[in-house]
Design an enzyme around this catalytic site. Sequence first.
Site, PDB file in Angstrom:
ATOM      1  CG  ASP A   1      -1.581  -0.570   1.053  1.00  0.00           C
ATOM      2  OD1 ASP A   1      -2.172  -1.362  -0.006  1.00  0.00           O
ATOM      3  OD2 ASP A   1      -2.671  -1.045   1.856  1.00  0.00           O
TER       4      ASP A   1
ATOM      5  CG  HIS B   1      -6.281   6.172   5.481  1.00  0.00           C
ATOM      6  ND1 HIS B   1      -7.061   5.841   5.736  1.00  0.00           N
ATOM      7  CD2 HIS B   1      -6.277   5.974   3.828  1.00  0.00           C
ATOM      8  CE1 HIS B   1      -8.174   5.868   4.937  1.00  0.00           C
ATOM      9  NE2 HIS B   1      -7.853   5.430   3.629  1.00  0.00           N
TER      10      HIS B   1
ATOM     11  N   GLY C   1      -2.422   3.430   3.781  1.00  0.00           N
ATOM     12  CA  GLY C   1      -3.134   3.275   2.622  1.00  0.00           C
ATOM     13  C   GLY C   1      -3.027   4.698   1.944  1.00  0.00           C
TER      14      GLY C   1
ATOM     15  CG  ASP D   1     -11.590   8.797   0.493  1.00  0.00           C
ATOM     16  OD1 ASP D   1     -10.344   9.416   0.184  1.00  0.00           O
ATOM     17  OD2 ASP D   1     -11.635   7.787   1.321  1.00  0.00           O
TER      18      ASP D   1
ATOM     19  CG  HIS E   1     -11.257   4.017   1.352  1.00  0.00           C
ATOM     20  ND1 HIS E   1     -10.847   4.554   0.177  1.00  0.00           N
ATOM     21  CD2 HIS E   1     -10.630   2.713   1.301  1.00  0.00           C
ATOM     22  CE1 HIS E   1     -10.604   3.090  -1.046  1.00  0.00           C
ATOM     23  NE2 HIS E   1     -10.705   2.695   0.001  1.00  0.00           N
TER      24      HIS E   1
ATOM     25  CE1 TYR F   1      -6.268   5.738  -5.315  1.00  0.00           C
ATOM     26  CE2 TYR F   1      -7.788   5.374  -4.029  1.00  0.00           C
ATOM     27  CZ  TYR F   1      -7.245   5.488  -4.103  1.00  0.00           C
ATOM     28  OH  TYR F   1      -6.731   6.131  -2.303  1.00  0.00           O
TER      29      TYR F   1
HETATM   30  F1  V1D Z   1      -5.127  -2.181  -5.147  1.00  0.00           F
HETATM   31  C1  V1D Z   1      -3.748  -2.277  -5.207  1.00  0.00           C
HETATM   32  C2  V1D Z   1      -2.588  -1.994  -5.690  1.00  0.00           C
HETATM   33  C3  V1D Z   1      -1.163  -2.000  -5.270  1.00  0.00           C
HETATM   34  C4  V1D Z   1      -1.418  -1.990  -3.924  1.00  0.00           C
HETATM   35  C5  V1D Z   1      -2.283  -1.787  -3.425  1.00  0.00           C
HETATM   36  C6  V1D Z   1      -3.593  -1.632  -3.700  1.00  0.00           C
HETATM   37  C7  V1D Z   1      -5.173  -1.560  -2.374  1.00  0.00           C
HETATM   38  C8  V1D Z   1      -6.446  -1.645  -2.934  1.00  0.00           C
HETATM   39  N1  V1D Z   1      -6.702  -1.460  -1.217  1.00  0.00           N
HETATM   40  N2  V1D Z   1      -4.907  -1.826  -1.410  1.00  0.00           N
HETATM   41  C9  V1D Z   1      -5.943  -1.393  -0.992  1.00  0.00           C
HETATM   42  C10 V1D Z   1      -5.841  -0.656   0.537  1.00  0.00           C
HETATM   43  N3  V1D Z   1      -4.833  -1.334   0.779  1.00  0.00           N
HETATM   44  C11 V1D Z   1      -5.738  -3.454   1.962  1.00  0.00           C
HETATM   45  C12 V1D Z   1      -4.664  -3.627   2.448  1.00  0.00           C
HETATM   46  C13 V1D Z   1      -4.034  -4.618   2.057  1.00  0.00           C
HETATM   47  N4  V1D Z   1      -4.062  -5.108   3.156  1.00  0.00           N
HETATM   48  C14 V1D Z   1      -3.780  -6.724   2.962  1.00  0.00           C
HETATM   49  C15 V1D Z   1      -5.287  -4.689   3.285  1.00  0.00           C
HETATM   50  O1  V1D Z   1      -6.971  -3.926   1.109  1.00  0.00           O
HETATM   51  C16 V1D Z   1      -5.485   0.362   0.526  1.00  0.00           C
HETATM   52  C17 V1D Z   1      -6.589   1.376  -0.012  1.00  0.00           C
HETATM   53  C18 V1D Z   1      -6.256   2.936   0.601  1.00  0.00           C
HETATM   54  C19 V1D Z   1      -6.738   4.001   0.474  1.00  0.00           C
HETATM   55  C20 V1D Z   1      -6.353   4.978   0.675  1.00  0.00           C
HETATM   56  C21 V1D Z   1      -7.937   6.401  -0.184  1.00  0.00           C
HETATM   57  O2  V1D Z   1      -8.728   6.091  -1.196  1.00  0.00           O
HETATM   58  O3  V1D Z   1      -8.426   6.387   1.361  1.00  0.00           O
HETATM   59  C22 V1D Z   1      -6.604   7.653   0.191  1.00  0.00           C
HETATM   60  N5  V1D Z   1      -6.844   8.976   0.822  1.00  0.00           N
HETATM   61  O4  V1D Z   1      -6.244  10.244   0.908  1.00  0.00           O
HETATM   62  C23 V1D Z   1      -5.472   9.405  -0.350  1.00  0.00           C
HETATM   63  C24 V1D Z   1      -5.675   8.140  -0.411  1.00  0.00           C
HETATM   64 CA    CA Z   2     -14.550   8.953   4.316  1.00  0.00          CA
END
Ligand code: V1D
Ligand code: CA
EC number: 3.5.1.98
Length: 489
Positions: free
Chosen positions: A146, A194, A202, A229, A231, A363
């Site tokens: 992440d 985050h 995140g 957001d 999240h 995204y």
């Molecule tokens: F899909 C991916 C591909 C590569 C790297 C990361 C990701 C990904 C997608 N969703 N990572 C996530 C989220 N992380 C997890 C964890 C991994 N563990 C096993 C659980 O699900 C993180 C999502 C972050 C969202 C950030 C935000 O949108 O809230 C943000 N706000 O301000 C800036 C970013």
């Molecule tokens: Ca929110």
Amino acid sequence: MASIVQEWDRTPLSPFSPPNKQPTNGLRESRTSSLQRTVRQAAVDNGIQRPRGYNVSFHYNSDVEQHHFGSHHPMKPWRLHLTKELILSYGLHYAMDLYQTREATRAELATFHTDEYIDFLSEVTPDNMNEMGITDKETRHNFGDDCPVFDGLYRYCTLYTGASVSAARTLAATNPPFTNSHDIAINWSGGLHHAKKSEASGFCYINDIVLCILELLRTHPRVLYIDIDVHHGDGVEQAFASSDRVMTLSYHKYDKYDFFPGTGGLHETGPKATSSNPGAYTSLNVPLLDGIEDDQYTYLFEQITGKTIEVFRPTAIVLQCGADSLGGDRLGKFNLNIKAHGACLSFVQSHRLPLLVLGGGGYTARNVARLWTHETSLCTGSVLPDAIPAAAPYRQAFAGAENGDSLLYPNLEGRHENKHDREKIEGLVQTCHEHLRHLQGAPSVMMRRIPREVWGVREEVDAVLKEEEAERESGRRDLERSVGERGGY
Ligand code: V1D
Ligand code: CA
């Protein structure tokens, strides 16, 4: 303080050129001036004017756009370039003060983050990360998939944070609350909600929002943080959990086990109420399921945010406008259209308080650009035509049925099954209103109306705080004396 720049040059690497900067060659000069003529005409055609009675400032350093998290990572700073270009194409920059911001300093980061974490962030590179303890088997400060280590990571962080700090300072400096002014400051590269004190999380490394709120607290008795957001805004909530001068309100998809970060349940309202914890009930969470639609979201938002403003009486608001709550987002699961997301901003604006507007997640880059362009227009009071301007660069990114038919407001709903019904929505409103009644029922000293003449004067606000602490301390002594008696508090 960052320099204010009135002209917005469109050369790729420095869209905020200093006012006296000369074009480097004749070719660029003619292309730039012809583009500027087109854009100026677009501004005239679209009726773009500076807002009356308040100022909108735009804070940005376009170097942030050039950073890469890695080809498979959903966070693409390039979305900020697309956004900037679309804002320019509509001529919206004529309605705002533009600030070319500098990098945040180490001292600024240290107002929230630990020295050890800042040292690590500033030293780690893709070449030395193994020696610094990030391997396939172990990690430090939560770096990993992440939050990867990439070239220029520290500069990326100081750039988005520098723009946020500049925006917060502009609001605090030009907008002392006693003038009852309601200026707006925007940084679309910020809003990284985050990040923790000594941990990345995140896709966020430095929590620019916390830094902004700390800056606003220098002149504002109470700051309300609102997060739309998809999240949960966990980093900001955690940072101010024990403060009664900051209230956090996050709307998000919630699934404890299957959606990041797994926090922000309906009954997570901050630490328990005790005589020594002034922050009880100053966190409010609105957990949602997949597929929520425009009317349901805006209804919830207005009912809950309206009541929060009425009860908490903030003197400034910070709004995190993450674009991943739109329909069609690569990570989000909602069905919202751009105008419904924007309606939340308009609702906040209608309270006419100093407002800091930040970005966040998002995204599907073309929709991030559409949303933040629309929201910039709301801040400036402009109404934009639905057709993306013919002169907009990357016009192909918005073209074709699959990319929104070259419209600013394509239909984004219908991708996800809507798991909400009327009962669910009403239940959320009722429960949040109940939580707010606890806040109303136990007002701390900071919740008292503060005379207008002491607003904005730090020493005097500090004096009120001291008085509050003394009152709490004496309450604590009374409580300790009455231990064992019923109804001692
Ligand atoms: F899909 C991916 C591909 C590569 C790297 C990361 C990701 C990904 C997608 N969703 N990572 C996530 C989220 N992380 C997890 C964890 C991994 N563990 C096993 C659980 O699900 C993180 C999502 C972050 C969202 C950030 C935000 O949108 O809230 C943000 N706000 O301000 C800036 C970013
Ligand atoms: Ca929110």
